[in-house]
Design a protein around this motif. Structure first.
Motif, mmCIF file in Angstrom:
data_model
loop_
_atom_site.group_PDB
_atom_site.id
_atom_site.type_symbol
_atom_site.label_atom_id
_atom_site.label_comp_id
_atom_site.label_asym_id
_atom_site.label_seq_id
_atom_site.Cartn_x
_atom_site.Cartn_y
_atom_site.Cartn_z
ATOM 1 N N MET A 168 78.066 21.176 20.207
ATOM 2 C CA MET A 168 77.927 21.840 18.927
ATOM 3 C C MET A 168 79.322 21.986 18.304
ATOM 4 S SD MET A 168 76.144 25.555 18.064
ATOM 5 C CE MET A 168 74.595 25.143 18.817
ATOM 6 N N THR A 169 79.445 21.598 17.058
ATOM 7 C CA THR A 169 80.731 21.691 16.370
ATOM 8 C C THR A 169 81.053 23.141 16.033
ATOM 9 O OG1 THR A 169 79.818 21.475 14.151
ATOM 10 C CG2 THR A 169 80.357 19.423 15.315
ATOM 11 N N ASN A 170 82.300 23.374 15.690
ATOM 12 C CA ASN A 170 82.736 24.717 15.314
ATOM 13 C C ASN A 170 81.971 25.203 14.081
ATOM 14 O OD1 ASN A 170 84.356 27.040 15.602
ATOM 15 N ND2 ASN A 170 85.732 26.291 14.002
ATOM 16 N N ASN A 171 81.765 24.308 13.121
ATOM 17 C CA ASN A 171 81.000 24.666 11.917
ATOM 18 C C ASN A 171 79.574 25.070 12.260
ATOM 19 O OD1 ASN A 171 82.448 24.740 9.588
ATOM 20 N ND2 ASN A 171 81.778 22.746 8.824
ATOM 21 N N GLU A 172 78.964 24.332 13.161
ATOM 22 C CA GLU A 172 77.595 24.652 13.587
ATOM 23 C C GLU A 172 77.548 25.990 14.309
ATOM 24 O OE1 GLU A 172 75.699 20.201 14.220
ATOM 25 O OE2 GLU A 172 76.930 21.065 15.809
ATOM 26 N N GLN A 173 78.560 26.272 15.104
ATOM 27 C CA GLN A 173 78.626 27.551 15.808
ATOM 28 C C GLN A 173 78.776 28.710 14.830
ATOM 29 O OE1 GLN A 173 81.905 26.857 18.485
ATOM 30 N NE2 GLN A 173 80.541 26.257 20.164
ATOM 31 N N LEU A 174 79.629 28.522 13.830
ATOM 32 C CA LEU A 174 79.819 29.564 12.818
ATOM 33 C C LEU A 174 78.541 29.804 12.020
ATOM 34 C CD1 LEU A 174 83.391 28.704 11.482
ATOM 35 C CD2 LEU A 174 82.720 30.658 12.896
ATOM 36 N N LYS A 175 77.861 28.727 11.682
ATOM 37 C CA LYS A 175 76.606 28.844 10.931
ATOM 38 C C LYS A 175 75.551 29.569 11.764
ATOM 39 C CE LYS A 175 73.284 26.219 8.247
ATOM 40 N NZ LYS A 175 72.909 24.923 7.709
ATOM 41 N N LYS A 176 75.474 29.231 13.038
ATOM 42 C CA LYS A 176 74.512 29.888 13.927
ATOM 43 C C LYS A 176 74.837 31.376 14.059
ATOM 44 C CE LYS A 176 72.463 29.699 18.494
ATOM 45 N NZ LYS A 176 72.431 29.036 19.794
ATOM 46 N N LYS A 177 76.116 31.703 14.226
ATOM 47 C CA LYS A 177 76.547 33.097 14.331
ATOM 48 C C LYS A 177 76.176 33.855 13.058
ATOM 49 C CE LYS A 177 80.810 35.792 14.771
ATOM 50 N NZ LYS A 177 82.274 35.701 14.934
ATOM 51 N N TYR A 178 76.457 33.251 11.903
ATOM 52 C CA TYR A 178 76.136 33.875 10.623
ATOM 53 C C TYR A 178 74.630 34.095 10.488
ATOM 54 C CZ TYR A 178 75.633 34.575 5.611
ATOM 55 O OH TYR A 178 75.301 35.086 4.387
ATOM 56 N N ASN A 179 73.843 33.076 10.780
ATOM 57 C CA ASN A 179 72.388 33.192 10.663
ATOM 58 C C ASN A 179 71.815 34.239 11.613
ATOM 59 O OD1 ASN A 179 72.162 31.305 8.598
ATOM 60 N ND2 ASN A 179 71.870 29.593 10.008
ATOM 61 N N ASN A 180 72.365 34.333 12.805
ATOM 62 C CA ASN A 180 71.922 35.361 13.755
ATOM 63 C C ASN A 180 72.229 36.759 13.228
ATOM 64 O OD1 ASN A 180 70.901 33.514 15.591
ATOM 65 N ND2 ASN A 180 72.745 33.481 16.846
ATOM 66 N N ARG A 181 73.400 36.910 12.645
ATOM 67 C CA ARG A 181 73.757 38.208 12.075
ATOM 68 C C ARG A 181 72.842 38.563 10.911
ATOM 69 N NH1 ARG A 181 80.313 39.061 12.242
ATOM 70 N NH2 ARG A 181 80.396 39.238 14.500
ATOM 71 N N VAL A 182 72.609 37.600 10.035
ATOM 72 C CA VAL A 182 71.713 37.842 8.895
ATOM 73 C C VAL A 182 70.340 38.273 9.392
ATOM 74 C CG1 VAL A 182 70.460 36.749 6.984
ATOM 75 C CG2 VAL A 182 72.898 36.352 7.248
ATOM 76 N N SER A 183 69.798 37.557 10.355
ATOM 77 C CA SER A 183 68.461 37.875 10.878
ATOM 78 C C SER A 183 68.410 39.275 11.473
ATOM 79 C CB SER A 183 68.048 36.856 11.940
ATOM 80 O OG SER A 183 67.886 35.596 11.371
#
Length: 92
Positions: free
Chosen positions: A1-16
């Protein structure tokens, strides 16, 4: 998983997490009055933005309370509960 994908996943988890927490507690009574689920989205974005600035969590509680209380009439007890849950989840 790329750094961008990790950041997006972290952001989406926080939003949820934060969205569910806010909708479940509805600090200003929007969902109880029939407002759509996206009614708090701008506040959620502001909270996440503050979380990114406050890496150690030292001011996140006051920031969350300030953001949620910016709309009247906000239930102060619910605002503090939400702030505490966010602090527990991300800075314990």
């Amino acid at each position: 998983m790329t750094n961008n994908e990790q950041l997006k996943k972290k952001y989406n988890n926080r939003v949820s997490f934060i969205k569910k927490l806010i909708l479940d507690n509805d600090p200003i009574g929007l969902t109880d009055s029939g407002a759509p689920d996206d009614e708090y989205d701008a506040l959620i974005s502001s909270i996440i933005s503050e979380m990114e600035k406050d890496k150690d969590g030292s001011s996140i509680k006051s920031s969350v309370i300030r953001i949620l209380s910016s709309l009247d009439p906000a239930d102060e007890i619910k605002c503090e509960y939400i702030a505490n849950k966010i602090l527990e989840k991300y800075h314990s």
